[in-house]
Design a protein around this motif. Structure first.
Motif, short mmCIF file in Angstrom:
data_model
loop_
_atom_site.label_atom_id
_atom_site.label_comp_id
_atom_site.label_asym_id
_atom_site.label_seq_id
_atom_site.Cartn_x
_atom_site.Cartn_y
_atom_site.Cartn_z
N CYS A 186 -66.41 -12.32 31.61
CA CYS A 186 -66.40 -13.05 30.35
C CYS A 186 -66.13 -12.06 29.22
O CYS A 186 -66.47 -10.88 29.32
CB CYS A 186 -67.76 -13.72 30.13
SG CYS A 186 -67.77 -14.80 28.69
N TYR A 211 -67.50 -12.56 26.31
CA TYR A 211 -68.74 -12.57 25.55
C TYR A 211 -69.91 -12.11 26.44
O TYR A 211 -69.76 -12.03 27.66
CB TYR A 211 -69.05 -13.98 25.03
CG TYR A 211 -68.08 -14.51 23.97
CD1 TYR A 211 -67.07 -13.72 23.43
CD2 TYR A 211 -68.20 -15.82 23.51
CE1 TYR A 211 -66.20 -14.23 22.47
CE2 TYR A 211 -67.32 -16.33 22.55
CZ TYR A 211 -66.33 -15.52 22.04
OH TYR A 211 -65.47 -16.02 21.09
N ARG A 212 -71.03 -11.87 25.81
CA ARG A 212 -72.26 -11.55 26.55
C ARG A 212 -73.40 -12.34 25.92
O ARG A 212 -74.32 -11.74 25.34
CB ARG A 212 -72.59 -10.04 26.44
CG ARG A 212 -71.56 -9.08 26.99
CD ARG A 212 -71.55 -9.04 28.52
NE ARG A 212 -70.61 -8.03 28.99
CZ ARG A 212 -69.29 -8.24 29.10
NH1 ARG A 212 -68.77 -9.41 28.79
NH2 ARG A 212 -68.50 -7.28 29.54
N CYS A 213 -73.34 -13.65 25.97
CA CYS A 213 -74.35 -14.46 25.28
C CYS A 213 -75.76 -14.06 25.72
O CYS A 213 -76.01 -13.84 26.91
CB CYS A 213 -74.12 -15.93 25.55
SG CYS A 213 -72.49 -16.47 24.99
N TYR A 243 -78.54 -15.48 26.17
CA TYR A 243 -79.32 -16.26 27.13
C TYR A 243 -78.67 -16.28 28.50
O TYR A 243 -79.24 -16.78 29.46
CB TYR A 243 -79.50 -17.71 26.62
CG TYR A 243 -78.20 -18.34 26.18
CD1 TYR A 243 -77.30 -18.84 27.11
CD2 TYR A 243 -77.85 -18.37 24.83
CE1 TYR A 243 -76.09 -19.38 26.70
CE2 TYR A 243 -76.64 -18.92 24.42
CZ TYR A 243 -75.77 -19.42 25.37
OH TYR A 243 -74.56 -19.94 24.97
N CYS A 244 -77.43 -15.78 28.58
CA CYS A 244 -76.65 -15.90 29.81
C CYS A 244 -76.52 -14.57 30.54
O CYS A 244 -76.67 -14.50 31.75
CB CYS A 244 -75.27 -16.46 29.49
SG CYS A 244 -74.16 -16.61 30.89
N MET A 245 -76.24 -13.50 29.79
CA MET A 245 -75.94 -12.21 30.41
C MET A 245 -76.78 -11.11 29.78
O MET A 245 -77.29 -11.26 28.67
CB MET A 245 -74.48 -11.85 30.19
CG MET A 245 -73.50 -12.73 30.90
SD MET A 245 -71.86 -12.00 30.85
CE MET A 245 -70.93 -13.24 31.74
N GLY A 264 -68.76 -17.46 34.32
CA GLY A 264 -67.90 -16.64 33.50
C GLY A 264 -67.04 -17.49 32.56
O GLY A 264 -67.28 -18.66 32.38
N GLU A 265 -66.07 -16.84 32.00
CA GLU A 265 -65.16 -17.58 31.10
C GLU A 265 -63.87 -17.88 31.86
O GLU A 265 -63.09 -16.96 32.15
CB GLU A 265 -64.91 -16.75 29.84
CG GLU A 265 -63.86 -17.32 28.92
CD GLU A 265 -64.04 -18.81 28.63
OE1 GLU A 265 -65.17 -19.29 28.47
OE2 GLU A 265 -63.02 -19.52 28.60
N ASN A 277 -65.81 -21.02 26.51
CA ASN A 277 -66.39 -20.56 25.23
C ASN A 277 -65.38 -20.73 24.10
O ASN A 277 -65.69 -20.48 22.94
CB ASN A 277 -66.88 -19.11 25.33
CG ASN A 277 -65.76 -18.09 25.55
OD1 ASN A 277 -64.60 -18.36 25.27
ND2 ASN A 277 -66.13 -16.92 26.05
N SER A 318 -73.70 -17.24 34.83
CA SER A 318 -72.27 -16.93 34.83
C SER A 318 -71.76 -16.69 36.26
O SER A 318 -70.56 -16.70 36.48
CB SER A 318 -72.00 -15.68 33.99
OG SER A 318 -72.81 -14.62 34.43
FE1 SF4 Z 1 -71.53 -16.89 27.03
FE2 SF4 Z 1 -70.23 -18.51 28.76
FE3 SF4 Z 1 -69.77 -15.91 28.73
FE4 SF4 Z 1 -72.12 -16.81 29.61
S1 SF4 Z 1 -70.19 -17.14 30.55
S2 SF4 Z 1 -71.74 -15.03 28.28
S3 SF4 Z 1 -72.39 -18.56 28.24
S4 SF4 Z 1 -69.39 -17.33 27.04
#
Ligand code: SF4
Ligand code: SAM
Length: 345
Positions: free
Chosen positions: A38, A40-42, A44-46, A84-85, A115, A341
């Motif tokens: 991904c 991003y590294r949200c 709550y997710c990663m 993941g994304e 995302n 993810s």
């Molecule tokens: Fe954020 Fe989705 Fe990436 Fe998880 S998989 S870090 S929720 S964008």
């Protein structure tokens, strides 16, 4: 009551036997994680320092297609690509094209959860491939907060991606993980923004999956209470609208839009679960919150179509009754070490 696979009345598979688990639930919805990576590294997710799988372990497009075809032949009518994304996987549009050919031939819907960061690039092709709607994850409309939650994202990219999706004719549902002390104050503004643009809004309770950068107990916001609070300010009319997922929806009279609640923590709906998930390495998980799995990659690489079919039967016998997430100070760690993810949200 446990029932055997072929004892289900009135089930007409499109091809092979329908996928019915040992609790009598028919599986009609498949989620496929096409990558664990991904941009991003949200929080709550990663974790900040996520490590990702070596690329050679990831299923090829041919393998994903073979697995999806086997599921569609056994009655799966809804497919969601996720990660993941999903849009960071190279040549993802080719995969979507390829899977789109099942539409109208057993498959009724092909969707993605994204995302939104790469949507500007991909929206038109997704629509051409037969995608009609997308779930876009967006937890805040505040630029600074967005950067903090995603640890590296730019809100403007997502908003621009959403515009591109709208221009391409795609329907949008916004997914927002509701977190106490993080974005709780933005739920009403998000409701007005989303409904004002004709988008649905679904709120999600944070689940204890994987070690991340967030205190899950502190930030846990029970959506049952939140709904009661919203009901004091808005007229919420429960609907029987379903999208095949676990959300329960209300129509909001004041905004004319729909709000959904996904409440795995405060109220799980496992008894009506119709889903299974495949990771990007071909591991089939029958439940987001349990460890039971079947290795479909080994089945297709070593055994071929018959082995794959047998693996699906095995999976139906192994699908658990439900998850048992608990979140309090004595269970503050993750219920599972596997991040969302990896399994695919
Ligand atoms: Fe954020 Fe989705 Fe990436 Fe998880 S998989 S870090 S929720 S964008
Ligand atoms: N990257 C894409 C995205 O963010 O939409 C798809 C994958 S993401 C894992 C799918 C969904 O899971 C997103 O809506 C995200 O907010 C949600 N999610 C991730 N981790 C979660 C967690 N621990 N609890 C609840 N929802 C989570």
């Amino acid at each position: 009551m446990r029932v055997t696979l072929l004892e289900q009345p009135g089930l007409e598979p499109t091809g092979g036997r329908p996928l019915v688990d040992s609790f009598g639930r028919t599986i009609s919805y498949l989620r496929v994680s096409v990558t664990d990576r991904c941009d991003y590294r949200c929080v709550y997710c990663m974790s900040e320092q996520m490590s990702f799988l070596p690329r050679k372990e990831v299923l090829s497009f041919e393998e994903i297609d073979a697995i999806v075809s086997a599921f569609v032949a056994r009655g799966v009518s809804k497919l969601r690509l996720t990660g993941g994304e999903p849009l960071v996987r190279r040549d993802i549009a080719d995969l979507v094209d390829r899977l789109g050919r099942h539409l109208g031939d057993g498959l009724e819907e092909l969707t993605l959860t994204t995302n939104g960061s790469q949507l500007r690039r991909h929206a038109a092709r997704l629509a051409q491939a037969g995608v009609r709607r997308l779930n876009v994850s967006l937890d805040t409309l505040d630029e600074r907060r967005f950067a903090e939650i995603t640890r590296r994202g730019r809100l403007g990219d997502v908003l621009d991606g959403i515009d591109a999706a709208v221009e391409a004719g795609l329907g949008i549902k916004i997914n927002m993980v509701a977190m106490r002390g993080v974005n709780e104050d933005e739920i009403e503004p998000m409701l007005h923004w989303a409904h004002g643009r004709g988008f649905g809004l679904t709120l999600i309770e944070g689940m204890p999956l994987g070690e991340v950068g967030l205190d899950r107990v502190d930030t846990y916001l029970p959506l049952k209470q939140l709904r009661e609070r919203l009901a004091q300010r808005y007229t919420l009319v429960p609907t029987d609208h379903r999208t095949g997922g676990p959300a329960r929806y209300d129509q909001v009279a004041e905004t004319g839009g729909r709000i959904g609640f996904i409440t795995p923590m405060s109220h799980n709906f496992c008894e009506s679960c119709n889903r299974v998930r495949i990771t990007c390495t071909g591991t089939l998980y029958m439940c987001l919150g349990q460890d039971g799995m079947v290795d479909l990659r080994a089945a297709i690489r070593d055994g071929g179509p018959d082995a794959l079919d047998a693996a699906l039967d095995r999976a139906m016998l192994l699908k658990p009754r439900g998850h048992d997430f608990v979140l309090d100070r004595s269970h503050a760690g993750p219920a599972l070490s596997r991040h969302m993810s990896v399994t695919g949200g």
